[in-house]
Motif scaffolding. Structure first.
Motif, PDB file in Angstrom:
ATOM      1  N   LEU A 122       0.816  -1.222   0.000  1.00  0.00           N
ATOM      2  CA  LEU A 122       0.000   0.000   0.000  1.00  0.00           C
ATOM      3  C   LEU A 122       0.854   1.279   0.000  1.00  0.00           C
ATOM      4  O   LEU A 122       0.309   2.385  -0.047  1.00  0.00           O
ATOM      5  CB  LEU A 122      -0.958   0.014   1.195  1.00  0.00           C
ATOM      6  N   HIS A 123       2.180   1.100   0.030  1.00  0.00           N
ATOM      7  CA  HIS A 123       3.086   2.259   0.091  1.00  0.00           C
ATOM      8  C   HIS A 123       3.953   2.420  -1.153  1.00  0.00           C
ATOM      9  O   HIS A 123       4.375   3.520  -1.479  1.00  0.00           O
ATOM     10  CB  HIS A 123       4.002   2.134   1.310  1.00  0.00           C
ATOM     11  N   THR A 157      -7.188   6.950  -9.679  1.00  0.00           N
ATOM     12  CA  THR A 157      -6.845   5.802  -8.840  1.00  0.00           C
ATOM     13  C   THR A 157      -7.827   5.773  -7.673  1.00  0.00           C
ATOM     14  O   THR A 157      -8.416   6.793  -7.320  1.00  0.00           O
ATOM     15  CB  THR A 157      -5.399   5.927  -8.318  1.00  0.00           C
ATOM     16  N   ARG A 189      -6.969   6.065  -1.294  1.00  0.00           N
ATOM     17  CA  ARG A 189      -5.792   5.453  -0.693  1.00  0.00           C
ATOM     18  C   ARG A 189      -6.106   4.953   0.713  1.00  0.00           C
ATOM     19  O   ARG A 189      -6.482   5.751   1.573  1.00  0.00           O
ATOM     20  CB  ARG A 189      -4.646   6.465  -0.630  1.00  0.00           C
ATOM     21  N   GLU A 190      -5.893   3.694   0.935  1.00  0.00           N
ATOM     22  CA  GLU A 190      -6.126   3.166   2.279  1.00  0.00           C
ATOM     23  C   GLU A 190      -5.072   3.707   3.240  1.00  0.00           C
ATOM     24  O   GLU A 190      -5.366   4.007   4.394  1.00  0.00           O
ATOM     25  CB  GLU A 190      -6.083   1.636   2.240  1.00  0.00           C
ATOM     26  N   LYS A 191      -3.832   3.802   2.741  1.00  0.00           N
ATOM     27  CA  LYS A 191      -2.749   4.436   3.503  1.00  0.00           C
ATOM     28  C   LYS A 191      -2.280   5.622   2.672  1.00  0.00           C
ATOM     29  O   LYS A 191      -2.083   5.477   1.460  1.00  0.00           O
ATOM     30  CB  LYS A 191      -1.572   3.477   3.688  1.00  0.00           C
ATOM     31  N   LYS A 192      -2.097   6.743   3.325  1.00  0.00           N
ATOM     32  CA  LYS A 192      -1.634   7.927   2.602  1.00  0.00           C
ATOM     33  C   LYS A 192      -0.277   7.633   1.976  1.00  0.00           C
ATOM     34  O   LYS A 192       0.632   7.126   2.640  1.00  0.00           O
ATOM     35  CB  LYS A 192      -1.524   9.090   3.595  1.00  0.00           C
ATOM     36  N   LEU A 193      -0.145   7.958   0.680  1.00  0.00           N
ATOM     37  CA  LEU A 193       1.142   7.748   0.016  1.00  0.00           C
ATOM     38  C   LEU A 193       2.136   8.834   0.426  1.00  0.00           C
ATOM     39  O   LEU A 193       1.734   9.959   0.742  1.00  0.00           O
ATOM     40  CB  LEU A 193       0.961   7.781  -1.505  1.00  0.00           C
ATOM     41  N   SER A 227       2.751  11.686  -5.230  1.00  0.00           N
ATOM     42  CA  SER A 227       1.501  12.390  -5.545  1.00  0.00           C
ATOM     43  C   SER A 227       1.635  13.203  -6.813  1.00  0.00           C
ATOM     44  O   SER A 227       2.659  13.852  -7.052  1.00  0.00           O
ATOM     45  CB  SER A 227       1.088  13.284  -4.379  1.00  0.00           C
ATOM     46  N   TYR A 243      -4.581   0.006  -8.669  1.00  0.00           N
ATOM     47  CA  TYR A 243      -4.371   0.855  -7.487  1.00  0.00           C
ATOM     48  C   TYR A 243      -3.353   1.957  -7.785  1.00  0.00           C
ATOM     49  O   TYR A 243      -3.465   3.071  -7.295  1.00  0.00           O
ATOM     50  CB  TYR A 243      -3.879  -0.007  -6.325  1.00  0.00           C
ATOM     51  N   TYR A 244      -2.337   1.617  -8.590  1.00  0.00           N
ATOM     52  CA  TYR A 244      -1.297   2.596  -8.949  1.00  0.00           C
ATOM     53  C   TYR A 244      -1.352   2.872 -10.450  1.00  0.00           C
ATOM     54  O   TYR A 244      -1.615   1.978 -11.255  1.00  0.00           O
ATOM     55  CB  TYR A 244       0.096   2.061  -8.607  1.00  0.00           C
ATOM     56  N   GLU A 278       2.747   6.956 -11.581  1.00  0.00           N
ATOM     57  CA  GLU A 278       3.275   6.700 -10.231  1.00  0.00           C
ATOM     58  C   GLU A 278       4.387   5.649 -10.274  1.00  0.00           C
ATOM     59  O   GLU A 278       5.415   5.764  -9.603  1.00  0.00           O
ATOM     60  CB  GLU A 278       2.139   6.249  -9.305  1.00  0.00           C
TER      61      GLU A 278
END
Lengths: 417, 417
Positions: free
Chosen positions: B151-152, B274, B277-281, B286, B321-322, B326
Motif C-alpha cells: 500500500l506504500h 486511482t 488510498r487506504e494508507k496515505k502515500l 503524488s 491501485y497505482y 506513479e
C-alpha cells in the motif's frame, strides 16, 4: 604460459596489469576526440580506430572500431574474436615487423579518458556466492541456512542496464522509501545503509535465439570477457521493497564496472573448478569445462581527504559456487533470448574468513561491528565522500592480468521534495 | 469528444477500433518490403515512410519513419508528438485538401504483416492490481493480506526486454526447473502450470537522466503511449525460483504486446482516478492528474481446432491501485535513468468479481476449480495449442479506441536433454 614480451617496454613487467598476455578492450578519448575502441598494452592504449583506418587490422569488410563500444566485434563471433587477438599479439610482440607503423597509434593512458567499454544490452545480477548467501541469511533472518532453491539453481534477478556506469563515475547516495522495523509508516529520504557488492561481470558476446535453450558448454563459448563489477546497494531501501518481487530501487542507482574488458581468451590459463556439489545439479547445468577463474580480488576504501586507501577485503573469484556459464545456461533455459552486450553479475564474492567478505553488510555485520580503516576511522556503511575501489589480478608465471581499478565515489544525496 | 470523421470510410463506425480519434502507431510490411512505421486508420494503414518521402509529414530535418520502430519519434519529445498527431488528424480528416495525395499511401491492413512497434529498451513489470495481489496471497499463502509494502510502494521487478514479442508470435511452453512440495529434489521439464497475465504496458517516450529523480507529473508527461500486454507466466517455475530474488525464468519465455501503440493523447478523454488510498502515500508519489484510463479489457481463450474463442474474463484498466505515472516516478526516484522505449507492465488487472480475474491462476483458483469454455472443455491452466487473446477498448461518445488484439498461441515445449 610465461610473460609474452612486447616492444612496448612498460608491458614487460611481471606486475603490470596490461602485458601482451592480456590485451583488454576499452573505449577512450583524448582531448576533444570522439570516444573509440582501444586496447591496453603497458602504459599505452592502441587506438583501434586508427589501426583499422591504417589497414593494420582488417577482420571484416566494414569497420568495427571507430565506435564507442565493443558490441560490433562481439556480434562477429568467436572466430573473429580469435583472429583479432592473434593479430594484436603479432602487431605488439617484441620483434614485430610492424612496430614502426603501430607506434604512432599508441596513446599514453595517462592522457586518455576511459568510457563505458560496451553498450549494456540487459543486466542480470546473480547470487552465486555461498558464503555471502549464508552471511546474508545469518544477518537478515538469524540463520545461515541457504534459500531452499539455492543449491539447485544459480538464482538471479534482472537488474537495470541504464544504471551501469564506467569506473570513475560518481554515484549520488540514492533517495528512497524505507521503513524502520518499529515505525508504523515508511519514510522517504537518503539511504542510511549504503553498501558495495564485490562482483565479477561476464559479458555475453554471442546471442541465443528466442525460444532456444543452450547448454553450459555453448554458454561458455558465448562469453566474450569479464569486468570487475560493483553492485552498489542501498540495504535499507532493498530491505523494505524486496518482498515478494526481489531487489529493485535498492540496486538501481548505480552499478560500476572496470574500464577494461578482459577477454575470456586472456583468462583461459586461469580456469578454476567450481566447488564440490553438495546436491547434485540437474543435468542441464552440467558442462565439460572448469567455469571459474583464479582471480585475486581486493576492495579498498578511502574516506574523503584521507592520504591513502585501506584494503578492507581480499578474496578470489574462484570462491563462487556457480560459474558464469552455468548462470548463462540457466538464464536461457526457458527460451529467453540472450544478446551481445548482456552483462551478468556473478553475485557478491565472499570467502570463508571475515577478511574475505565482499560487502560492508558482511564486513560490519550489518553495522553492528564497525571495522577500522588505516586512518583510524571506523565504518559500518559508506559515508558521503568515501571512495570504494575494486581491484582484480590473475597471477601467471611471471605476468599479471589486470582489469584496471573499478572506482566510485559516493556523493551526497540530491535534495528532493 | 464525438467521433471525428475521416475520408477513410471504414474509420467512421462507432465500433471500429481505429477511428480518426485514435491514430495508433505500428510497424508493418507487405510482401517483401522492409518493415516501416505505419498509422492505423479504419481498415487501412498509412505508410509513414512513404508519407515522409512525399513531403506530407515533415516534422524534423531528418527522416523519422523509414525504420522498424517508433523510438526515433519518441526521442523527439512531446512537442513533436503533438505536431505529428495534429498533422495526421488534418491529413486524414473528412474534407482534407490532401486526400488525393494521401490516398495512394494507404495499405489495406488485411494485406499487411504487423511487427514489433518499438525497440524495447528495458522492460519492467509491476504488481499494482490490488485484487490480483490479494488473490495471489490467498492462493499461495492462504491469506489475502497484502505484502507489508504494497500500500506504500508500486512494487515491481525488472523483466527481460529480449522476451517481448509482438502479437501473433507463437510461444513455446518453457522448460524449467520446478519442485513439487513433497518432492525431495527438483526436476526439469516443461512447465505444467502455464498462465497469462492481463496487463497494460506503458511506453516511456522521454527519458530521464542518471542520478536525477522525477515527479509524478513529469513522469505522466514522459509516457508516449500504451499497449496491451500479456505477461505469460510459468507458475511452477516461478514458485520454485522466486524466493528471495523475485520472478526470473518463470517470466522470461515470452511477453506479448498488441501491435498498435495507442498514444497517451488519444487516451486523454478516458482518464480515470486511482482509488481512494487506504494508507496515505508519501508525497513523492503524488501527482495532479488522474493517472488511470477507462479501458474495457477482455481475455479470450480458444483451444486448438475450436470454432470460436470463449471470453473468460472482462475487467477494466481503471481497477488498478497505482498508475503508470506513479510507477515511473518510483522507478526513477533513486536516480535510475529511464529511456525512450522502456516498457512498464501495469501488473495483472483483476476486478473484484471472479469474472474479472486477469489470470488463469485466479480464474481456476490455482487449478483447483477449473472453468468451462463454450466448447465444453475445461481448463485449469493453458494446454498446448490454446490461443489466448487480450482485447482492449476505450468507449467514447460514438467512437471506440482499440489496440488491436494481443494474441498468442502456446506450442509444445522443445525437446531438451
Amino acid at each position: 604460459m610465461p610473460l609474452l614480451k612486447s616492444w612496448v617496454a612498460s608491458a614487460n613487467s611481471a606486475n603490470h596489469p596490461f602485458p601482451l598476455n592480456n590485451l583488454p578492450y576499452g573505449v577512450f578519448s583524448t582531448g576533444e576526440d570522439e570516444p573509440r575502441c582501444g586496447v591496453a598494452i603497458g602504459d599505452m592504449i592502441l587506438d583501434m580506430a586508427a589501426a583499422e583506418a591504417e589497414g593494420l587490422v582488417a577482420l571484416t569488410e566494414y569497420p568495427l572500431f571507430d565506435v564507442p563500444y565493443w558490441n560490433d566485434l562481439m556480434e562477429e563471433g568467436p572466430a573473429v574474436w580469435a583472429a583479432l587477438r592473434e593479430r594484436l599479439s603479432a602487431l605488439l610482440a617484441k620483434g614485430s615487423k610492424e612496430q614502426e607503423a603501430v607506434e604512432p597509434l599508441l596513446v599514453p593512458m595517462a592522457e586518455a579518458t576511459l568510457h563505458m567499454p560496451l553498450v549494456v544490452s540487459e543486466y542480470t545480477d546473480f547470487y552465486a556466492g555461498r558464503q555471502h548467501a549464508q552471511n546474508m541469511g545469518a544477518i537478515l533472518r538469524g540463520s545461515p541456512d541457504l534459500p531452499a532453491n539455492w543449491l539447485h539453481i544459480p538464482i538471479g534477478y534482472n537488474g537495470r542496464a541504464s544504471s551501469v556506469v564506467v569506473s570513475g563515475t560518481p554515484i549520488h547516495r540514492p533517495n528512497g522509501q524505507t521503513k524502520a522495523p518499529d515505525a508504523e509508516m515508511p519514510s522517504f529520504g537518503p539511504s542510511k545503509r549504503l553498501d558495495i557488492e564485490l562482483e565479477m561481470g561476464a559479458i555475453v558476446g554471442t546471442g541465443s535465439e528466442f525460444g532456444q535453450p543452450i547448454t553450459v558448454d555453448e554458454a561458455d563459448a558465448m562469453i566474450f570477457g569479464y569486468v570487475l563489477l560493483n553492485d552498489w546497494s542501498a540495504r535499507d531501501i532493498q530491505g523494505w521493497e524486496y518482498q515478494p518481487l526481489g531487489p529493485f530501487q535498492g540496486k538501481a542507482f548505480g552499478t560500476s564496472i572496470s574500464p577494461w574488458i578482459v577477454t575470456a581468451a586472456a583468462l583461459e590459463p586461469f580456469r578454476a573448478p567450481t566447488p564440490p556439489r553438495e546436491k547434485k545439479l540437474l543435468p542441464y547445468l552440467s558442462g565439460s569445462k572448469e567455469g571459474l577463474y583464479d582471480i585475486e580480488l581486493e576492495v579498498l576504501m578511502q574516506p574523503e581527504g584521507a592520504d591513502s586507501a585501506s584494503v578492507i577485503a581480499r578474496t578470489n573469484y574462484s570462491r563462487m559456487y556457480y560459474s558464469a556459464a552455468e548462470q548463462l545456461c540457466h538464464h536461457a533455459i526457458g527460451g529467453c533470448a540472450m544478446n551481445a552486450g548482456d552483462l551478468l553479475g556473478s553475485g557478491t564474492i565472499s570467502g570463508p574468513e571475515r577478511s574475505e567478505f565482499g560487502s560492508l553488510m558482511e564486513l560490519s555485520w550489518a553495522g553492528r561491528e564497525p571495522f577500522t580503516l588505516e586512518t583510524g576511522e571506523t565504518r559500518g556503511f559508506i559515508e558521503d565522500g568515501d571512495t570504494l575501489t575494486l581491484r582484480g589480478n590473475a597471477r601467471g608465471d611471471g605476468y599479471t592480468i589486470g582489469f584496471g581499478d573499478c572506482v566510485g565515489q559516493i556523493l551526497p544525496a540530491k535534495a528532493w521534495g
